[in-house]
Scaffold this active site. Structure first.
Site, short mmCIF file in Angstrom:
data_model
loop_
_atom_site.label_atom_id
_atom_site.label_comp_id
_atom_site.label_asym_id
_atom_site.label_seq_id
_atom_site.Cartn_x
_atom_site.Cartn_y
_atom_site.Cartn_z
N GLU A 180 0.82 -1.22 0.00
CA GLU A 180 0.00 0.00 0.00
C GLU A 180 0.85 1.27 0.00
O GLU A 180 1.23 1.77 1.06
CB GLU A 180 -0.93 0.00 1.22
CG GLU A 180 -1.82 1.25 1.26
CD GLU A 180 -2.80 1.27 2.44
OE1 GLU A 180 -2.83 0.31 3.22
OE2 GLU A 180 -3.51 2.28 2.58
N LYS A 222 -2.42 -2.02 -3.26
CA LYS A 222 -3.48 -1.17 -2.71
C LYS A 222 -3.08 0.30 -2.90
O LYS A 222 -2.46 0.90 -2.02
CB LYS A 222 -3.68 -1.49 -1.23
CG LYS A 222 -4.71 -0.60 -0.53
CD LYS A 222 -5.13 -1.17 0.81
CE LYS A 222 -6.01 -0.20 1.57
NZ LYS A 222 -6.69 -0.81 2.71
P1 13P Z 1 -9.31 4.24 3.85
O1 13P Z 1 -10.14 3.50 2.82
O2 13P Z 1 -10.13 4.88 4.92
O3 13P Z 1 -8.31 5.13 3.23
O4 13P Z 1 -8.52 3.13 4.64
C1 13P Z 1 -7.91 2.13 3.94
C2 13P Z 1 -6.69 1.73 4.64
O5 13P Z 1 -6.51 0.58 4.94
C3 13P Z 1 -5.68 2.76 4.91
O6 13P Z 1 -4.47 2.16 5.25
#
Ligand code: 13P
Length: 340
Positions: A180, A222
């Site tokens: 991510e 992600k």
């Molecule tokens: P959000 O969809 O609220 O951005 O959160 C996703 C997430 O896992 C952030 O690390």
């Protein structure tokens, strides 16, 4: 690689058509912020009740393939049956339990207003324990901030490097890493700037993943969408966000990555769904990877507000959560949301 078949299978299950990931891994300080917004105290029991509400929602398994948990939550039991842990409950519904393993974004020394994510120390041991507790995928969030003369190359490099080391450690442990790299939507920057920075970030991330021999068939990416920042005077429309996001991914994400599960990043529930819907409507037949969701706030906002810490609102809150989950499930097929 020792676990390659298992990793492939888990990654494919996580991003299967019609399903996405619920990010319910808010750390205790973040959970406090969310609970403050509805005026309730955040403690072990209220967090337990809230997560129980989400995970026991009727039909959750039709729309959700995996749930990302926080360390505390992975060790908690359901409130109605004290003998069943949350991972056991999720597994019994065919949902894969995941775990946030990073230790948060900390100031990057020498680079004001920039962050790098901690958590590599002791990670092998923690992954071993998480595996025995039922986790089969993990999450590590890297944060890239856009501002005056930032992000620096150093910040992008440091974050891409940690993501690759984390991903490699996860795969060694038989756990699928969610990779991510989040380019934040805070600030006044344009969609084009978000595009430039995300391009650069993804290039660096995939370069590092390759360098560390991470098996791309066994990860889930992600990313953020390519979007105008919150305070940008010109807000790009849904079509433009969908087009630019798809283009950016096409340029940077290798074909053997099975799926891309977007974060919502502060978008409203409706907007996060619409972006995913239009992207899938236009491009799903041309993408090598499945495009789905891994939302935290966009799936939970309504449920949290409806619940407001009151047991009598529990059922209604569950319905609000399922409404969002179902609409995002439809969006993965390129179908428009149903009305309330
Ligand atoms: P959000 O969809 O609220 O951005 O959160 C996703 C997430 O896992 C952030 O690390």
């Amino acid at each position: 690689m020792e676990h390659s078949n298992q990793l492939r299978q888990i990654a494919n299950n996580l991003v299967q058509k019609g399903k996405g990931i619920l990010a319910a891994d808010e750390s205790n300080p973040t959970c406090k912020k969310r609970f403050d917004s509805i005026g309730i105290e955040s403690n072990f029991n209220t967090r337990n009740e809230y997560r129980d509400l989400l995970f026991t929602s009727e039909k959750i398994e039709e729309y959700i393939s995996g749930v990302i948990l926080f360390d505390e939550t992975l060790r908690q039991n359901t409130t109605c049956n004290k003998n069943i842990s949350f991972p056991e409950l999720l597994i019994s519904k065919g949902i894969i339990p995941g775990i946030k393993v990073d230790k948060g974004a900390k100031n990057l020394e020498g680079f004001p207003n920039e962050k790098s994510t901690d958590g590599l120390d002791g990670l092998d041991e923690r992954l071993g324990e998480y595996y025995t507790l039922g986790a089969r995928f993990a999450k590590w969030r890297a944060v890239i901030t856009i501002g005056d003369n930032i992000p620096s190359n150093a910040c992008i490099h440091a974050n891409a490097h940690s993501l690759a080391r984390y991903a490699s450690k996860c795969q060694q442990a038989g756990i699928v890493p969610i990779v991510e790299p989040e380019v934040l939507m805070d600030g006044t920057h344009t969609l084009e700037t978000c595009n430039d920075v995300t391009n650069k970030t993804l290039k660096s991330v995939f370069h590092q993943l390759k360098m560390y021999n991470v098996m791309l068939e066994g990860i889930v990416l992600k990313p953020n969408m390519i979007i105008s920042s919150i305070d940008c005077p010109v807000q790009a429309n849904i079509e433009k966000v969908a087009d630019m996001t798809y283009q950016c991914l096409q340029e940077n994400v290798p074909k053997n990555v099975p799926g891309i599960a977007f974060l919502s990043g502060g978008q409203s529930g409706d907007l996060a769904t619409s972006h995913l819907h239009v992207m899938n409507k236009k491009y799903r037949n041309n993408t090598p990877w499945n495009l789905t969701f891994s939302y935290g706030r966009a799936l939970q906002y309504d449920a949290l507000n409806v619940w407001s810490g009151k047991n009598e609102n529990r059922k209604m809150a569950q319905e609000s959560f399922i409404f969002r989950a179902k609409n995002n499930s439809l969006a993965t097929f390129g179908k428009a949301a149903v009305l309330k």
